[in-house]
Write a protein that holds these residues in place. Structure first.
Motif, PDB file in Angstrom:
ATOM      1  N   ASN A  37      -4.699  -2.544   7.207  1.00 29.26           N
ATOM      2  CA  ASN A  37      -5.443  -3.370   6.255  1.00 29.26           C
ATOM      3  C   ASN A  37      -6.940  -3.207   6.461  1.00 29.26           C
ATOM      4  N   PRO A  58      -5.571  -7.516   3.121  1.00 31.11           N
ATOM      5  CA  PRO A  58      -4.394  -6.733   2.709  1.00 31.11           C
ATOM      6  C   PRO A  58      -4.500  -6.368   1.229  1.00 31.11           C
ATOM      7  N   THR A  60      -2.523  -5.116  -2.292  1.00 29.59           N
ATOM      8  CA  THR A  60      -1.263  -5.000  -3.024  1.00 29.59           C
ATOM      9  C   THR A  60      -1.533  -4.378  -4.386  1.00 29.59           C
ATOM     10  N   VAL A  78       0.180   5.224  -3.264  1.00 33.40           N
ATOM     11  CA  VAL A  78       0.241   4.480  -2.002  1.00 33.40           C
ATOM     12  C   VAL A  78       0.337   5.441  -0.825  1.00 33.40           C
ATOM     13  N   LYS A 113      -2.469   6.046   2.210  1.00 32.03           N
ATOM     14  CA  LYS A 113      -2.068   5.978   3.619  1.00 32.03           C
ATOM     15  C   LYS A 113      -2.457   7.262   4.355  1.00 32.03           C
ATOM     16  N   ASN A 140      -2.543   0.725   4.310  1.00 33.66           N
ATOM     17  CA  ASN A 140      -1.151   0.348   4.078  1.00 33.66           C
ATOM     18  C   ASN A 140      -1.100  -0.538   2.837  1.00 33.66           C
ATOM     19  N   LYS A 146       0.718  -2.257  -0.261  1.00 35.84           N
ATOM     20  CA  LYS A 146       2.046  -2.694  -0.664  1.00 35.84           C
ATOM     21  C   LYS A 146       2.151  -2.694  -2.196  1.00 35.84           C
ATOM     22  N   ILE A 147       3.363  -2.694  -2.691  1.00 36.53           N
ATOM     23  CA  ILE A 147       3.612  -2.708  -4.125  1.00 36.53           C
ATOM     24  C   ILE A 147       4.415  -3.949  -4.498  1.00 36.53           C
ATOM     25  N   GLN A 148       3.991  -4.626  -5.541  1.00 36.10           N
ATOM     26  CA  GLN A 148       4.774  -5.698  -6.134  1.00 36.10           C
ATOM     27  C   GLN A 148       5.078  -5.336  -7.576  1.00 36.10           C
TER      28      GLN A 148
END
Length: 574
Positions: A383, A392, A394, A412, A416, A422, A424-426
């Motif tokens: 992060n 973080p 997303t 993503v 990285k 890092n 994230k996916i929602q």
């Protein structure tokens, strides 16, 4: 004078966009096709009907009661001018042969085509333009009021109702120079017959027997199929073979691909990831797909109002880390890679510099350098961190968009690999995603970054007049609330340039493109346009890219030109 936001609500009544789903097997090979003059087009159910797979019987353009309209309005009705899909901002003749901007851009004069007949035999004249545009534009006045910003603005958009000095001339008088509004009229507002609608209740009538200037009339309506038959007296000339157009509700993309492969339908808009390999490659003689760019762009949008995306170097780092060609190649749908400003590099080459016309590309060293200059570090959890606070990240992806669902993990992975982030996916549902994205509630998400068809449509939403606060639903493409005074002034300035004037557009386009390159307001990863699948078992002549029209029922004039030019193909088996 504020830039007009267009008429998206009314325009939505004519849109029958198709969603994307995964492909599948296509069943048995069809029998040899015979050409009966019928072209069958598969659509989704129209807005307001839900998932019933049934059409509504209503040809009222203003969508009585919010219940939507029947598909095929663009076969019945026509605009005064068309939008050239190959040359951004250029207008093509339709019901008007030409137009002029006079009085320093305050007066728009249309010179109408003679000899046009409505489908009931009545002559088309300027009184039809007046009835249509007077209703569309609303009140006319020359009164001014002082807004909250202390600047004077006019209470009304136009100074007078549409003037009709003769049957073939229509004049619109604006209060302020508004040269680009001719594009909005061409895009959204077809002309309706005064002799019919002056006797109807526009707010209540369903218009069950539509009268139009287009080449088709309604032959038969059923909730599961609408049949349009060709007029023999159409002003634009005869068809090269099509006698009827049948519109049917479409299921998933995979189901429509199977219908095309079996010869049950001839044409549909939309595609799915892998269309080239899964649909075209097994039978390239009969199954076809083409991407028609409209000049605009799509990609990852940064919310500029929240950390860490209020930091220029963070945005630049994440943009430089992405290689959009990997997502494009994985999707296999043939879209173009836009410039960092979200524009098609080929279509906009005449108005961009060599530096700003290059497609978005990965730059590993620049990505790392920008992150180092940002003041943020990447902690062991992957992060971003600054001054002891962790951020973080997303990425929000519309679960109904299969191309975004495929591209998201690719980007993503690159963030990285290149930056150590890092992300994230929602994946919220489509209705949730669209509302939250429009209100600016997501920090990082997929969306449209530049509109298509013209520089004005691409960037009018980035004017400060069209940029709304977080929490209010944005009517423009500026979902990330990017604020840049130079861009705003240039977007506002486009209003005073004739649409097809590339020399006048170029300096303003250059400012916007340069600022987008410098400020990384978004990551333009995908060119926008029309994805079309078709079968050549019965019909040939689908337009190539680079022609003035595209095969889409969404746009006025385009489907008419497409269908009338189609020719019967030689019957063949796969």
């Amino acid at each position: 004078m504020k830039i007009k936001k267009g008429w998206a609500v009314a325009a939505a009544a004519a849109v029958f966009a198709l969603g994307a789903c995964s492909g599948g097997s296509f069943g048995n090979k069809p029998a040899e096709a015979t050409n009966d003059g019928i072209m069958t087009v598969a659509l989704n159910t129209n807005p307001g009907v839900g998932e019933s797979n049934q059409f509504v019987k209503n040809w009222n353009f203003w969508a009585v009661g919010g219940k939507g309209v029947a598909p095929g309005m663009t076969l019945l009705y026509e605009t005064l001018l068309g939008l050239d899909k190959a040359q951004p901002g250029k207008l093509t003749p339709a019901l008007a042969e030409s137009y002029e901007m006079k009085d320093g851009g305050k007066q728009l004069v249309y010179h109408l085509r003679k000899g046009v007949k409505w489908s009931d035999g009545v002559e088309f004249t300027s009184k039809d333009v007046k009835w249509t545009y007077d209703r569309a534009i609303g009140d006319a006045c020359t009164d001014r009021v002082k807004g909250e910003d202390g600047e004077w603005d006019y209470k009304c958009w136009v100074a007078s109702k549409v003037q009709t000095p003769d049957p073939y001339t229509a004049i619109i008088q604006f209060n302020e120079p508004d040269r680009q509004q001719v594009l909005n009229f061409a895009a959204w507002y077809p002309i309706f017959p005064e002799h019919v609608w002056s006797k109807k209740n526009v707010d209540k009538d369903q218009n069950l027997e539509p009268v139009g200037t287009g080449p088709f009339r309604v032959k038969d309506f059923k909730p599961e199929i609408i049949k349009y038959e060709l007029r023999e007296d159409y002003w634009g000339g005869p068809s090269k073979g099509v006698k009827e157009v049948h519109l049917i509700p479409g299921a998933s993309v995979g189901a429509r691909q199977a219908q095309l492969s079996r010869g049950e339908i001839d044409w549909t808009v939309g595609s799915a990831a892998g269309v080239l390999t899964d649909f075209v490659q097994p039978d390239p003689q009969n199954n076809h797909y083409r991407f028609y760019p409209n000049g605009g762009g799509y990609g990852v949008i940064f919310n500029h109002t929240v950390a860490p995306f209020d930091n220029l170097e963070v945005r630049k780092a994440m943009r430089s880390a992405v290689d959009p060609t990997k997502a494009r190649d994985a999707a296999a749908v043939g879209y173009t890679i836009p410039t960092p400003a979200g524009l098609d590099p080929t279509m906009y080459a005449p108005v961009l510099t060599p530096e700003t016309s290059q497609p978005q590309q990965q730059d590993l060293e620049a990505a790392k350098a920008s992150l180092a200059a940002s003041g943020y570090t990447v902690n062991p959890a992957g992060n971003l961190e600054k001054d002891g606070k962790e951020f973080p990240i997303t990425l929000y992806v519309n679960v109904s968009n299969d191309q975004d669902m495929q591209a998201g993990p690719i980007f993503v992975s690159q963030w990285k690999e290149v930056l150590g982030l890092n992300v994230k996916i929602q994946t919220p549902a489509e209705t949730v995603f669209n509302k939250a994205a429009s209100k600016g509630e997501y920090p990082l998400f997929f969306g449209t970054v530049a509109g298509g068809t013209s520089m004005y449509f691409a960037y009018q939403g980035y004017s400060v007049q069209n940029t709304v606060a977080i929490g209010a639903e944005s009517p423009s493409v500026n979902y990330g609330r990017w604020k840049n005074a130079k861009v705003s002034d240039a977007a506002y300035g486009l209003q005073d340039v004739d649409p097809g004037d590339f020399d006048g557009t170029s300096p303003l386009a250059g400012v916007i493109a340069e600022q987008a390159l410098a400020e990384a307001p978004f990551i333009a990863t995908e060119g926008t346009g029309y994805q079309v699948m078709w079968s050549s078992r019965k019909w040939d002549g689908m337009p190539e890219t680079g022609q003035p029209y595209v095969p889409s029922l969404d746009n006025y004039q385009d489907p008419i030109q497409t269908i009338l030019a189609m020719t019967p193909s030689t019957p063949k088996n796969p």
